[in-house]
Design an enzyme around this catalytic site. Structure first.
Site, PDB file in Angstrom:
ATOM      1  N   GLY A  31       6.046  -4.287   7.072  1.00 37.11           N
ATOM      2  CA  GLY A  31       4.877  -3.691   6.423  1.00 37.11           C
ATOM      3  C   GLY A  31       5.203  -2.594   5.431  1.00 37.11           C
ATOM      4  O   GLY A  31       6.333  -2.413   5.010  1.00 37.11           O
ATOM      5  N   TYR A  32       4.141  -1.850   5.050  1.00 34.27           N
ATOM      6  CA  TYR A  32       4.179  -0.817   4.014  1.00 34.27           C
ATOM      7  C   TYR A  32       4.692  -1.462   2.721  1.00 34.27           C
ATOM      8  O   TYR A  32       5.713  -1.075   2.164  1.00 34.27           O
ATOM      9  CB  TYR A  32       5.049   0.376   4.436  1.00 34.27           C
ATOM     10  CG  TYR A  32       4.559   1.648   3.800  1.00 34.27           C
ATOM     11  CD1 TYR A  32       3.319   2.189   4.161  1.00 34.27           C
ATOM     12  CD2 TYR A  32       5.282   2.297   2.801  1.00 34.27           C
ATOM     13  CE1 TYR A  32       2.843   3.347   3.556  1.00 34.27           C
ATOM     14  CE2 TYR A  32       4.811   3.448   2.192  1.00 34.27           C
ATOM     15  CZ  TYR A  32       3.600   3.966   2.580  1.00 34.27           C
ATOM     16  OH  TYR A  32       3.124   5.105   1.979  1.00 34.27           O
ATOM     17  N   HIS A  34       5.570  -3.143  -0.819  1.00 36.35           N
ATOM     18  CA  HIS A  34       5.826  -2.768  -2.206  1.00 36.35           C
ATOM     19  C   HIS A  34       6.101  -4.060  -2.974  1.00 36.35           C
ATOM     20  O   HIS A  34       6.025  -5.166  -2.392  1.00 36.35           O
ATOM     21  CB  HIS A  34       6.996  -1.775  -2.299  1.00 36.35           C
ATOM     22  CG  HIS A  34       8.217  -2.199  -1.546  1.00 36.35           C
ATOM     23  ND1 HIS A  34       8.935  -3.330  -1.865  1.00 36.35           N
ATOM     24  CD2 HIS A  34       8.841  -1.664  -0.466  1.00 36.35           C
ATOM     25  CE1 HIS A  34       9.948  -3.458  -1.044  1.00 36.35           C
ATOM     26  NE2 HIS A  34       9.906  -2.478  -0.168  1.00 36.35           N
ATOM     27  N   GLY A  36       8.690  -5.495  -3.812  1.00 32.49           N
ATOM     28  CA  GLY A  36       9.733  -6.333  -3.208  1.00 32.49           C
ATOM     29  C   GLY A  36       9.121  -7.302  -2.202  1.00 32.49           C
ATOM     30  O   GLY A  36       9.429  -8.503  -2.200  1.00 32.49           O
ATOM     31  N   HIS A  37       8.233  -6.790  -1.339  1.00 31.47           N
ATOM     32  CA  HIS A  37       7.554  -7.672  -0.372  1.00 31.47           C
ATOM     33  C   HIS A  37       6.695  -8.702  -1.107  1.00 31.47           C
ATOM     34  O   HIS A  37       6.629  -9.859  -0.708  1.00 31.47           O
ATOM     35  CB  HIS A  37       6.643  -6.860   0.549  1.00 31.47           C
ATOM     36  CG  HIS A  37       7.368  -5.910   1.455  1.00 31.47           C
ATOM     37  ND1 HIS A  37       7.355  -4.552   1.259  1.00 31.47           N
ATOM     38  CD2 HIS A  37       8.134  -6.127   2.550  1.00 31.47           C
ATOM     39  CE1 HIS A  37       8.071  -3.967   2.224  1.00 31.47           C
ATOM     40  NE2 HIS A  37       8.556  -4.904   3.013  1.00 31.47           N
ATOM     41  N   GLN A  61      15.092  -2.906  16.906  1.00 32.26           N
ATOM     42  CA  GLN A  61      16.114  -2.759  15.868  1.00 32.26           C
ATOM     43  C   GLN A  61      16.308  -1.310  15.443  1.00 32.26           C
ATOM     44  O   GLN A  61      17.069  -1.035  14.523  1.00 32.26           O
ATOM     45  CB  GLN A  61      15.815  -3.669  14.681  1.00 32.26           C
ATOM     46  CG  GLN A  61      14.589  -3.300  13.851  1.00 32.26           C
ATOM     47  CD  GLN A  61      14.268  -4.383  12.833  1.00 32.26           C
ATOM     48  OE1 GLN A  61      13.781  -5.451  13.171  1.00 32.26           O
ATOM     49  NE2 GLN A  61      14.544  -4.107  11.570  1.00 32.26           N
ATOM     50  N   GLN A 148      17.352  -9.719  -0.521  1.00 36.64           N
ATOM     51  CA  GLN A 148      18.802  -9.508  -0.599  1.00 36.64           C
ATOM     52  C   GLN A 148      19.218  -8.041  -0.606  1.00 36.64           C
ATOM     53  O   GLN A 148      20.405  -7.755  -0.602  1.00 36.64           O
ATOM     54  CB  GLN A 148      19.366 -10.197  -1.845  1.00 36.64           C
ATOM     55  CG  GLN A 148      19.552 -11.683  -1.615  1.00 36.64           C
ATOM     56  CD  GLN A 148      20.005 -12.409  -2.856  1.00 36.64           C
ATOM     57  OE1 GLN A 148      19.552 -12.094  -3.954  1.00 36.64           O
ATOM     58  NE2 GLN A 148      20.874 -13.380  -2.706  1.00 36.64           N
ATOM     59  N   GLN A 153      21.870  -8.442   6.594  1.00 35.00           N
ATOM     60  CA  GLN A 153      20.853  -9.095   7.428  1.00 35.00           C
ATOM     61  C   GLN A 153      20.742 -10.579   7.075  1.00 35.00           C
ATOM     62  O   GLN A 153      20.683 -11.444   7.957  1.00 35.00           O
ATOM     63  CB  GLN A 153      19.504  -8.386   7.226  1.00 35.00           C
ATOM     64  CG  GLN A 153      18.319  -9.076   7.852  1.00 35.00           C
ATOM     65  CD  GLN A 153      17.072  -8.210   7.837  1.00 35.00           C
ATOM     66  OE1 GLN A 153      16.929  -7.335   8.670  1.00 35.00           O
ATOM     67  NE2 GLN A 153      16.157  -8.436   6.903  1.00 35.00           N
ATOM     68  N   VAL A 176      14.234  -6.309  -5.819  1.00 37.39           N
ATOM     69  CA  VAL A 176      13.285  -5.838  -6.835  1.00 37.39           C
ATOM     70  C   VAL A 176      13.520  -4.333  -6.990  1.00 37.39           C
ATOM     71  O   VAL A 176      13.728  -3.624  -6.003  1.00 37.39           O
ATOM     72  CB  VAL A 176      11.824  -6.128  -6.418  1.00 37.39           C
ATOM     73  CG1 VAL A 176      10.845  -5.604  -7.455  1.00 37.39           C
ATOM     74  CG2 VAL A 176      11.623  -7.622  -6.210  1.00 37.39           C
TER      75      VAL A 176
HETATM   76  O1  PAF Z   1      13.917  -6.717   6.975  1.00 29.10           O
HETATM   77  C1  PAF Z   1      13.031  -6.337   7.766  1.00 29.10           C
HETATM   78  O2  PAF Z   1      11.993  -5.785   7.385  1.00 29.10           O
HETATM   79  C2  PAF Z   1      13.247  -6.557   9.258  1.00 29.10           C
HETATM   80  O3  PAF Z   1      14.573  -6.367   9.619  1.00 29.10           O
HETATM   81  C3  PAF Z   1      12.724  -7.916   9.753  1.00 29.10           C
HETATM   82  C4  PAF Z   1      13.513  -9.075   9.139  1.00 29.10           C
HETATM   83  C5  PAF Z   1      11.259  -8.067   9.417  1.00 29.10           C
HETATM   84  C6  PAF Z   1      12.888  -8.020  11.276  1.00 29.10           C
HETATM   85  O4  PAF Z   1      12.139  -7.034  11.927  1.00 29.10           O
END
Ligand code: PAF
Length: 285
Positions: A31-32, A34, A36-37, A61, A148, A153, A176
């Site tokens: 969430g939150y 921008h 990039g999302h 995490q 990326q 990840q 981005v």
């Molecule tokens: O990249 C993220 O925002 C997180 O690591 C993910 C992939 C949503 C897993 O919680």
């Protein structure tokens, strides 16, 4: 756009789509949002019949002294953005519905999780892999999109998918950036004005290293020295978390640039820890 909070309801919805032969794309996020999302959502939208966006600030995490409680949240704005991007289902689980109190199963790719971000976040990727695998099982997607900026990840998730024969195609999506080169991140909100003014030096240092490689500098020590000198001059408040030269797929440390090479960095700047990376040999002669 449908908003689903219950994991079983999400699974039923996605199972129905799968049985109807629809191509589905998963965009996992915390969430939150921008730009990039938004680019991840747009990539999913153009590649699939149905887009499933998940918004879950995954506690497993985060390390004990990290920013789980302070992680920026704005659900109302995020919902509006997801709608505008043509998302079909937004999964917004209640805190607690994703992990049973006696949750005991973990997915790990230790070989790729030890270096880079794993150095200062030893349990981070175990949490990421576990939640991503849970999201895969809940949504059974044809493909999943990851940014990326978090190169490690993406490499780890690709390896997990290969090793466990998960029938999901992983689509990496380019970083981005702000107009001045700073990679977009939800954590950029932690930067003060003066820190924000220094932050673009992270990307410019990586571009400098790429230029040096294109001119024939192949020694890691020389490249690292050039990056650190650039930081000393332009990023005085930054503190190096890591500066690594690795193979882009295996993340194995390189002793010299003589093939595919990724330079990945994390810099602590005030309350933020900023990531960036560049492929050093891509597009060079
Ligand atoms: O990249 C993220 O925002 C997180 O690591 C993910 C992939 C949503 C897993 O919680």
């Amino acid at each position: 756009m449908q908003i689903i909070t219950d994991p079983s309801e999400l699974q039923n919805c996605c199972l129905t789509w799968r049985m109807q032969g629809l191509k589905t794309a998963l965009v996992p996020t915390m969430g939150y949002f921008h730009a990039g999302h938004e680019s991840l959502m747009a990539c999913a939208r153009s590649a699939a019949d149905k887009v499933i966006l998940t918004l879950f600030v995954n506690p497993t995490q985060f390390g004990p002294n990290e920013d789980l409680a302070a992680y920026p949240r704005d659900h109302e704005r995020d919902i509006a953005i997801a709608k505008a991007q043509g998302v079909d289902v937004l999964f917004l689980p209640e805190a607690g519905s994703m992990y049973a109190p006696d949750h005991a199963t973990w997915v790990e790719v230790p070989e790729l999780a030890q270096g880079l971000c794993g150095l200062s976040r030893p349990t981070h990727f175990r949490g990421v892999c576990t939640v991503v695998m849970k999201l895969f099982m809940l949504t059974l997607p044809s493909l999943a999109v990851f940014g990326q900026k978090d190169w490690q990840q993406v490499a780890i998730i690709k390896r997990m998918v290969r090793d466990l024969n998960v029938p999901v195609q992983i689509l990496p999506s380019p970083i981005v950036r702000e107009h001045d080169g700073l990679a977009l991140s939800s954590r950029n909100v932690y930067l003060t004005e003066s820190e924000r003014a220094q932050a673009p030096a992270i990307q410019s240092s990586l571009r400098l290293a790429k230029k040096l490689v294109s001119e024939g500098t192949m020694e890691i020590s020389v490249l690292a020295e050039a990056i650190r000198a650039h930081w000393a001059a332009n990023l005085p408040d930054g503190e190096e978390d890591y500066l690594s030269f690795v193979h882009p797929d295996t993340l194995a440390p390189l002793s010299r640039i003589d093939g595919p090479a990724l330079c990945a960095v994390a810099v602590r700047l005030g309350k933020a820890r900023l990531l960036d990376n560049i492929l050093l040999t891509e597009g060079t002669a």
